[in-house]
Design an enzyme around this catalytic site. Structure first.
Site, PDB file in Angstrom:
ATOM      1  CG  ASP A   1      -2.103  -3.615 -17.218  1.00 44.07           C
ATOM      2  OD1 ASP A   1      -2.568  -3.078 -16.203  1.00 44.07           O
ATOM      3  OD2 ASP A   1      -1.292  -4.552 -17.196  1.00 44.07           O
TER       4      ASP A   1
ATOM      5  N   GLY B   1       0.777  -1.237   0.000  1.00 44.14           N
ATOM      6  CA  GLY B   1       0.000   0.000   0.000  1.00 44.14           C
ATOM      7  C   GLY B   1       0.802   1.276   0.000  1.00 44.14           C
ATOM      8  CB  SER B   2       4.222   2.279  -1.003  1.00 44.61           C
ATOM      9  OG  SER B   2       4.367   2.042  -2.376  1.00 44.61           O
ATOM     10  CG  ASN B   3       1.546   3.590  -5.782  1.00 42.79           C
ATOM     11  OD1 ASN B   3       1.869   4.679  -6.252  1.00 42.79           O
ATOM     12  ND2 ASN B   3       2.199   2.472  -6.061  1.00 42.79           N
TER      13      ASN B   3
ATOM     14  CD  GLU C   1       4.539   2.572  -9.240  1.00 39.90           C
ATOM     15  OE1 GLU C   1       3.468   2.273  -8.697  1.00 39.90           O
ATOM     16  OE2 GLU C   1       5.429   1.730  -9.462  1.00 39.90           O
TER      17      GLU C   1
ATOM     18  CG  HIS D   1       1.191  -1.059 -15.686  1.00 40.16           C
ATOM     19  ND1 HIS D   1       0.853  -2.310 -15.215  1.00 40.16           N
ATOM     20  CD2 HIS D   1       2.203  -1.251 -16.569  1.00 40.16           C
ATOM     21  CE1 HIS D   1       1.618  -3.211 -15.822  1.00 40.16           C
ATOM     22  NE2 HIS D   1       2.439  -2.591 -16.646  1.00 40.16           N
TER      23      HIS D   1
ATOM     24  CG  ASN E   1      -4.201  -0.196 -12.422  1.00 37.57           C
ATOM     25  OD1 ASN E   1      -3.935  -0.377 -11.223  1.00 37.57           O
ATOM     26  ND2 ASN E   1      -3.573  -0.855 -13.378  1.00 37.57           N
TER      27      ASN E   1
HETATM   28  C1  GRF Z   1       2.997  -0.621  -7.822  1.00 41.57           C
HETATM   29  O1  GRF Z   1       4.209  -0.794  -8.468  1.00 41.57           O
HETATM   30  C2  GRF Z   1       1.896  -0.355  -8.825  1.00 41.57           C
HETATM   31  O2  GRF Z   1       2.327   0.314  -9.963  1.00 41.57           O
HETATM   32  C3  GRF Z   1       1.453  -1.735  -9.203  1.00 41.57           C
HETATM   33  O3  GRF Z   1       1.535  -2.469  -7.997  1.00 41.57           O
HETATM   34  C4  GRF Z   1       2.524  -1.907  -7.145  1.00 41.57           C
HETATM   35  C5  GRF Z   1       1.878  -1.662  -5.820  1.00 41.57           C
HETATM   36  O4  GRF Z   1       2.798  -1.243  -4.841  1.00 41.57           O
HETATM   37  N1  GRF Z   1       0.148  -1.722  -9.818  1.00 41.57           N
HETATM   38  P1  GRF Z   1       2.303  -0.612  -3.479  1.00 41.57           P
HETATM   39  O5  GRF Z   1       1.479  -1.674  -2.758  1.00 41.57           O
HETATM   40  O6  GRF Z   1       1.497   0.592  -3.800  1.00 41.57           O
HETATM   41  O7  GRF Z   1       3.541  -0.290  -2.722  1.00 41.57           O
END
Ligand code: GRF
Length: 211
Positions: free
Chosen positions: A153, A15-17, A183, A112, A110
Site C-alpha cells: 500500500d 472478484g466484484s472489482n 470502488e 485499497h 491496486n
Molecule cells: C476490495 O475491497 C478491495 O479494495 C480490496 O479487496 C477487496 C476485494 O473485493 N483490495 P472484491 O473481491 O473485488 O469483491
C-alpha cells in the site's frame, strides 16, 4: 479504431472489482479488454467472474513452485503469453513478486478501500480497514488506486475518491458495502486514466514497456 489495452487481473476472492472492470471494458467506458485473470486460490469466486465474461483464468500460487523466482517467472510468462500490458490487483491477498513488478514497470495497480496513506500496510485488509476507520472516529473515508511497489500500500497514488460518509450506526460490514460501491466506479476510471496517460506519453503498448 481505438486500441484496446490488454488487461490482466490478479484476485484472491469473490472478484466484484474484477467484474466491475470487465463490465466497464465491455461497456466501452475503459479502452481495455480482459486478457487473463490469475488467482492464488483455486476456489476463488473470481474464476466464475472470468468465465462469465469469457476471460481465461488461471490458478497460480507460490506453493506450486519450489522457489519464489519460478513462481514469478510463471506469472510473467502467463501474462506475456496473453499480451497483457496492465495488471490490476483486485483483492489480491499476497505480496506481488518483485520480479513481476520489474517486468511491468508502472503497470501494476491496486485498489485499497480507504484513503491511503492512512489505514494501509501489512495486516490492513478487508473489514480490518473499515473497523480502524470507525474506531478512529473519522466521519468520512474513501478509496485509493495506486501503483504497486515492493511495500504494501505504499506506491504512488493514481486516483483517490474521498467523501464516503462514515455514519454513527456503521459497522465494518455496512461501511465496507458503501465503500465497495465507490470502488466499482473508481477502479474503471483509474484504469482509463492510466490508459490515457500512457497514450499521451506515446507508449507503444509493448508488454512491459516502461513509459
Ligand atoms: C476490495 O475491497 C478491495 O479494495 C480490496 O479487496 C477487496 C476485494 O473485493 N483490495 P472484491 O473481491 O473485488 O469483491
Amino acid at each position: 479504431m481505438i486500441e484496446r489495452v490488454r488487461l490482466g487481473i490478479m484476485a484472491s476472492g469473490r472478484g466484484s472489482n474484477a467484474e466491475a472492470l470487465l463490465l466497464a471494458c465491455e461497456a466501452g467506458l475503459v479502452d481495455a479488454e480482459g486478457a487473463l485473470v490469475v488467482s492464488n486460490r483455486p476456489d476463488a469466486g473470481v474464476h466464475e467472474v472470468a468465465k462469465r465474461h469469457g476471460v481465461p483464468s488461471l490458478h497460480l500460487a507460490r506453493n506450486q513452485f519450489t522457489e519464489g523466482g519460478e513462481f514469478a517467472d510463471a506469472l510473467i510468462a502467463a501474462f506475456r503469453e496473453r499480451g497483457v500490458e496492465l495488471i490490476a490487483l483486485a483483492g489480491y491477498m499476497r505480496k506481488v513478486p518483485p520480479r513481476l513488478l520489474r517486468a511491468y514497470p508502472r503497470a501494476v495497480l491496486n485498489i485499497h478501500p480507504a484513503l491511503l496513506p492512512r489505514y494501509g500496510g501489512k495486516g490492513m485488509y478487508g473489514l480490518r480497514v473499515h473497523a480502524a476507520v470507525i474506531a478512529a472516529g473519522d466521519t468520512e473515508t474513501g478509496v485509493t488506486v495506486h501503483y504497486v511497489d515492493e511495500e504494501y500500500d505504499r506506491g504512488p497514488i493514481l486516483l483517490q475518491a474521498a467523501g464516503v460518509p462514515v455514519l454513527p450506526e456503521d459497522t465494518p460490514e455496512s461501511l465496507a458495502a458503501r465503500v465497495l460501491r465507490v470502488e466499482h466506479t473508481i477502479y474503471p476510471r483509474a484504469v482509463q486514466m492510466w490508459i490515457e496517460q500512457r497514450r499521451s506519453a506515446g507508449g507503444s503498448g509493448e508488454p512491459g514497456e516502461a513509459w
